[in-house]
Design an enzyme around this catalytic site. Structure first.
Site, PDB file in Angstrom:
ATOM      1  CD  GLU A 118      -3.095   0.737   2.235  1.00 36.26           C
ATOM      2  OE1 GLU A 118      -3.459   1.708   2.918  1.00 36.26           O
ATOM      3  OE2 GLU A 118      -3.536  -0.417   2.386  1.00 36.26           O
ATOM      4  CD  GLU A 122      -4.855   7.037   5.852  1.00 36.46           C
ATOM      5  OE1 GLU A 122      -5.807   6.241   5.911  1.00 36.46           O
ATOM      6  OE2 GLU A 122      -3.999   7.159   6.744  1.00 36.46           O
ATOM      7  CD  GLN A 135      -1.150   8.971   8.926  1.00 35.42           C
ATOM      8  OE1 GLN A 135      -1.141   9.524  10.012  1.00 35.42           O
ATOM      9  NE2 GLN A 135      -1.784   7.811   8.736  1.00 35.42           N
ATOM     10  CB  THR A 136       2.908   9.833   3.082  1.00 37.99           C
ATOM     11  OG1 THR A 136       4.040  10.074   3.940  1.00 37.99           O
ATOM     12  CG2 THR A 136       2.551  11.099   2.311  1.00 37.99           C
ATOM     13  CG  ASN A 137       1.480   4.190   6.457  1.00 38.93           C
ATOM     14  OD1 ASN A 137       2.631   3.771   6.541  1.00 38.93           O
ATOM     15  ND2 ASN A 137       0.553   3.885   7.345  1.00 38.93           N
ATOM     16  N   GLY A 147       4.330  -0.166  10.067  1.00 37.14           N
ATOM     17  CA  GLY A 147       3.755   1.137   9.771  1.00 37.14           C
ATOM     18  C   GLY A 147       4.836   2.163   9.533  1.00 37.14           C
ATOM     19  CD  GLU A 149       1.887   4.674  10.684  1.00 38.40           C
ATOM     20  OE1 GLU A 149       3.078   4.560  11.050  1.00 38.40           O
ATOM     21  OE2 GLU A 149       0.981   3.918  11.071  1.00 38.40           O
ATOM     22  CD1 TRP A 213      -9.475   6.070  12.672  1.00 31.84           C
ATOM     23  CD2 TRP A 213      -7.683   7.329  12.305  1.00 31.84           C
ATOM     24  NE1 TRP A 213      -9.300   6.144  11.309  1.00 31.84           N
ATOM     25  CE2 TRP A 213      -8.201   6.910  11.054  1.00 31.84           C
ATOM     26  CE3 TRP A 213      -6.541   8.140  12.325  1.00 31.84           C
ATOM     27  CZ2 TRP A 213      -7.622   7.268   9.833  1.00 31.84           C
ATOM     28  CZ3 TRP A 213      -5.954   8.498  11.102  1.00 31.84           C
ATOM     29  CH2 TRP A 213      -6.497   8.060   9.879  1.00 31.84           C
ATOM     30  NE  ARG A 291       3.834   2.926  15.581  1.00 27.49           N
ATOM     31  CZ  ARG A 291       3.754   2.988  14.248  1.00 27.49           C
ATOM     32  NH1 ARG A 291       4.087   4.101  13.625  1.00 27.49           N
ATOM     33  NH2 ARG A 291       3.355   1.951  13.557  1.00 27.49           N
TER      34      ARG A 291
END
Length: 328
Positions: A118, A122, A135-137, A147, A149, A213, A291
């Site tokens: 993906e 966003e 946001q990019t991911n 993730g 992000e 969220w 994280r």
């Protein structure tokens, strides 16, 4: 609407000159055509929440609530692609847009449920008086547990006019652009291994309710008294190597796939990208110590950047493990 075409032509000419200056001379202005909806796309969901204008050259997708159902809309490319340049001019909903999520992305989740790839843009709505966030991911081979992000502010109001958002995806690198400015580059490295997206993907555009969220970790919800929320898409480009969905054989005899690998970020563009990231990047997974006890292997750590982003995180009241929970 009148300003969309001049803005787009400026961006497209800039991008074409960029291609010529980096050896991709086989690509020209004429080789990057815009498509009507019928020529390249199909509706995914939303029924009458998707509307075509200007002979299908502009697409409106909207979010509203019908009875007790929260209803958005979406569309997708008719073809799968393995590498290419994909873009659209997008104008986002204005006024109060907390909880609203608009996405422009590539994915193959419908074909590879456990190992999907993906590439995301966003757009995260906000309360009145606060700006939208982008946001990019990047996901590869189902690596959703990692993730990758990043999140940014913008130097313009994305609700006032159309701006161009683009994804360049080649065998060696991924570049996200806003207008003609590259904002993020992901280079294929050995340490990423299979996490670099490498399987055919479709292009998608959606609008939906992300109340749980999207704004301040779900503190601010979609308020349907301001509905419908309308996202506008124009100047749609699908320029890539289409593949057969049954055996993934490529049509790159028509489009030389290697031309995408030849596109690099110039020194001037790299300066512009670094300036953008210094001024507008508000989150990067590479600096999220909550994280990761240590950064993922592909991250190159800049200690000044780490200090700045950690300071922003504290100011955002965002000591949460999920990066989606720190949006303001």
């Amino acid at each position: 609407m009148g300003s969309v075409v001049p803005l787009f032509l400026t961006i497209l000419v800039s991008f074409t000159l960029f291609l010529y200056s980096h050896g991709a001379s086989s690509m020209s202005l004429q080789a990057l055509p815009t498509l009507s909806f019928e020529e390249g796309y199909t509706q995914l969901f939303g029924d009458t929440n998707l509307m075509l204008l200007r002979d299908g050259k502009t697409v409106h997708i909207s979010l509203d609530r019908r009875t007790e159902k929260k209803k958005g809309a979406g569309f997708a490319s008719q073809d799968l692609y393995l590498h290419g340049f994909f873009s659209a001019s997008i104008k986002l909903p204005s006024d109060y847009a907390a909880g609203v999520v608009v996405a422009f992305y590539m994915s193959n989740g419908d074909m590879f449920a456990k190992t999907h790839d993906e590439l995301d843009f966003e757009f995260l709505g906000n309360v009145r008086g606060r700006e939208w966030r982008v946001q990019t991911n990047v996901y590869g081979n189902g690596s959703t547990g990692i993730g990758r992000e990043e999140r940014y502010g913008l130097w313009f109001d994305p609700t006032e006019d159309f701006h161009h958002y683009s994804i360049l995806w080649s065998h060696d690198r991924i570049i996200f652009y806003i207008d003609e400015i590259p904002i993020r580059e992901v280079v294929r490295t050995q340490v990423m291994g299979g996490d670099f997206p490498s399987k055919p993907m479709s292009l998608y555009a959606t609008i939906w309710d992300g109340s749980n969220w999207a704004t301040s970790g779900g503190r601010y919800k979609v308020n349907y008294k301001y509905a419908p929320y309308v996202a506008e898409f124009a100047n749609l480009i699908l320029h890539g190597c289409a593949v057969d969905p049954t055996d993934h054989s490529s049509t790159c005899n028509k489009f030389n796939g290697n031309q995408y690998n030849s596109i690099k970020i110039s020194s001037d563009q790299r300066s512009a990208m670094e300036n953008f990231r210094r001024k507008y990047m508000t989150y990067s997974y590479c600096y999220d110590g909550l994280r990761y006890t240590k950064p993922p292997a592909e991250c190159s750590i800049d200690h000044r950047e780490a200090e700045r982003l950690q300071g922003h995180r504290r100011r955002s009241k965002g000591h949460h493990r999920n990066p989606q929970d720190v949006t303001i």
